[in-house]
Scaffold this motif. Structure first.
Motif, PDB file in Angstrom:
ATOM      1  N   PRO A   1       1.018  -1.231   0.064  1.00  0.00           N
ATOM      2  CA  PRO A   1      -0.085   0.075  -0.157  1.00  0.00           C
ATOM      3  C   PRO A   1       0.870   1.339  -0.196  1.00  0.00           C
ATOM      4  O   PRO A   1       1.960   1.398   0.422  1.00  0.00           O
ATOM      5  CB  PRO A   1      -0.769  -0.098   1.456  1.00  0.00           C
TER       6      PRO A   1
ATOM      7  N   THR B   1       0.383   3.876   1.585  1.00  0.00           N
ATOM      8  CA  THR B   1       0.791   4.558   2.837  1.00  0.00           C
ATOM      9  C   THR B   1       1.753   3.866   3.544  1.00  0.00           C
ATOM     10  O   THR B   1       2.295   4.355   4.705  1.00  0.00           O
ATOM     11  CB  THR B   1      -0.487   4.178   3.704  1.00  0.00           C
TER      12      THR B   1
ATOM     13  N   HIS C   1       0.382  -4.981  10.758  1.00  0.00           N
ATOM     14  CA  HIS C   1      -0.311  -4.056   9.681  1.00  0.00           C
ATOM     15  C   HIS C   1      -1.593  -4.368   9.446  1.00  0.00           C
ATOM     16  O   HIS C   1      -2.463  -3.588   9.403  1.00  0.00           O
ATOM     17  CB  HIS C   1       0.575  -4.634   8.443  1.00  0.00           C
TER      18      HIS C   1
ATOM     19  N   ASP D   1      -3.819  -1.919   7.063  1.00  0.00           N
ATOM     20  CA  ASP D   1      -3.686  -1.759   5.822  1.00  0.00           C
ATOM     21  C   ASP D   1      -3.663  -3.211   5.101  1.00  0.00           C
ATOM     22  O   ASP D   1      -3.424  -3.279   4.051  1.00  0.00           O
ATOM     23  CB  ASP D   1      -2.307  -1.037   5.298  1.00  0.00           C
TER      24      ASP D   1
END
Length: 190
Positions: free
Chosen positions: A73, A75, A159, A165
């Protein structure tokens, strides 16, 4: 466009190897506490698992080299991307080196490996010093492998459940229950 999830083959190889490695590690860590008869049986299972892990590692590396990996991702910070990449390189290396060092230790005894249905003939001349050295190397590498696996699992859980995510979801089998992140606490206001 790259897939957001790993292929079914990559997932199957990952979870099959995870089960084999976990079982092999459990046997390796506990065999000293077994009776002689049980220990001999379980060590043969440990050896067979090691050979399977070597073969599956080669297959897995070939699959990974020929199939795209889903992107992380956007991010995820660059430092975490580098840590993830480095950890995966360590894991792939240890998937091959740990069982190879164990096999080298075994075959340096100059004995055939009895796997029940068949035997693998001695591949090396008897060399007690090499056998002993490689057994120690195998043990220390295995402890490092266990630590790297722990970091891998911890990062996947962090995570998935804390950062939200859904990194773990990319490797879960299709149809597996969706694992939502943990609920966030509301910030206190004055």
């Amino acid at each position: 466009m790259q897939a957001l999830s790993y292929t079914a083959t990559a997932k199957a190889l990952h979870w099959l190897m995870a089960g084999l490695i976990f079982t092999g590690a459990a046997i390796g860590l506990s065999h000293a506490y077994m009776s002689t008869g049980a220990m001999l049986f379980w060590l043969n299972v440990h050896y067979a698992i090691g050979l399977c892990v070597i073969a599956l590692s080669i297959l897995r590396l070939a699959w990974r080299a020929t199939h795209a990996v889903p992107p992380l991702p956007a991010t995820i910070a660059a430092l975490l991307r580098h840590l993830a990449h480095g950890t995966h390189l360590v894991l792939y290396g240890l998937m091959v080196v740990v069982p190879m060092s164990g096999a080298l230790s075994y075959f340096a005894r100059g004995k055939a490996m009895d796997l029940g249905l068949f035997q693998i003939p001695p591949l090396l001349a008897r060399n007690p010093h090499l056998a002993s050295t490689m057994l120690q190397v195998h043990g220390w590498l295995a402890y490092g492998f266990i630590a790297a696996i722990g970091a891998h699992i911890g990062a996947a859980l962090l995570h998935q459940f804390v950062l939200g995510d859904e990194i773990l979801s990319r490797m879960l089998p299709k149809g597996f229950i969706r694992l939502p992140p943990l609920p966030r606490r509301a910030k206190a206001t004055d």
